[in-house]
Design a protein around this motif. Sequence first.
Motif, PDB file in Angstrom:
ATOM      1  N   ALA A  40       0.922  -1.150  -0.189  1.00  0.00           N
ATOM      2  CA  ALA A  40       0.078   0.078  -0.014  1.00  0.00           C
ATOM      3  C   ALA A  40       1.058   1.107   0.015  1.00  0.00           C
ATOM      4  N   THR A  63      -5.818  -3.870   4.875  1.00  0.00           N
ATOM      5  CA  THR A  63      -7.118  -3.584   5.433  1.00  0.00           C
ATOM      6  C   THR A  63      -8.026  -3.405   4.244  1.00  0.00           C
ATOM      7  N   ARG A  65     -10.487  -1.688   4.011  1.00  0.00           N
ATOM      8  CA  ARG A  65     -10.758  -0.226   3.754  1.00  0.00           C
ATOM      9  C   ARG A  65      -9.654   0.508   2.841  1.00  0.00           C
ATOM     10  N   ASP A  66      -8.429  -0.107   2.842  1.00  0.00           N
ATOM     11  CA  ASP A  66      -7.364   0.730   2.144  1.00  0.00           C
ATOM     12  C   ASP A  66      -7.876   0.272   0.528  1.00  0.00           C
ATOM     13  N   ARG A  68      -5.946   1.816  -2.503  1.00  0.00           N
ATOM     14  CA  ARG A  68      -5.075   2.154  -3.073  1.00  0.00           C
ATOM     15  C   ARG A  68      -4.647   1.038  -4.056  1.00  0.00           C
TER      16      ARG A  68
END
Length: 145
Positions: A40, A63, A65-66, A68
């Motif tokens: 990330a 995670t 929620r990431d 990228r």
Amino acid sequence: MADGDNLLRFRDDEAHDEPAITLDSFLAGQTNAGAVRLEAGDDARALLPHLGQIALVEVSFPTFRDGRGYSAARILREAGYAGELRASGDLLVDQVTFMRRCGFDSFAPQAPIDAAALDRSLARYAHHYQAAADAAVPVWKLRHG
């Protein structure tokens, strides 16, 4: 579709089993490696001059929620990368459809993904509204040409 422990693949070729090296190691001179791992925050554009020699790009999702990694996948596919593009880490079943639209074609989730839930998720949408890195034709273009 399943191959190995939790590996899900949507490719017909043989799974690439060489351990992926970090982007920093690759750029520092290990350019003979066939597999590179993007963490990330790594810039996928650094791989663009080397796409023809890399068989696997593994993109880390520390995670769910990431997001990228979605951008990294799309950058690589739009630049013409045709090798295996693997999402690995904290992946949820409902993300697989969107990850595939960005160009991912294999997945190494931390936890097993239920096959029935995956099938339901992949079959949920017959059409898409926007163009993406996959070959799906947007529904507006189907309607209006």
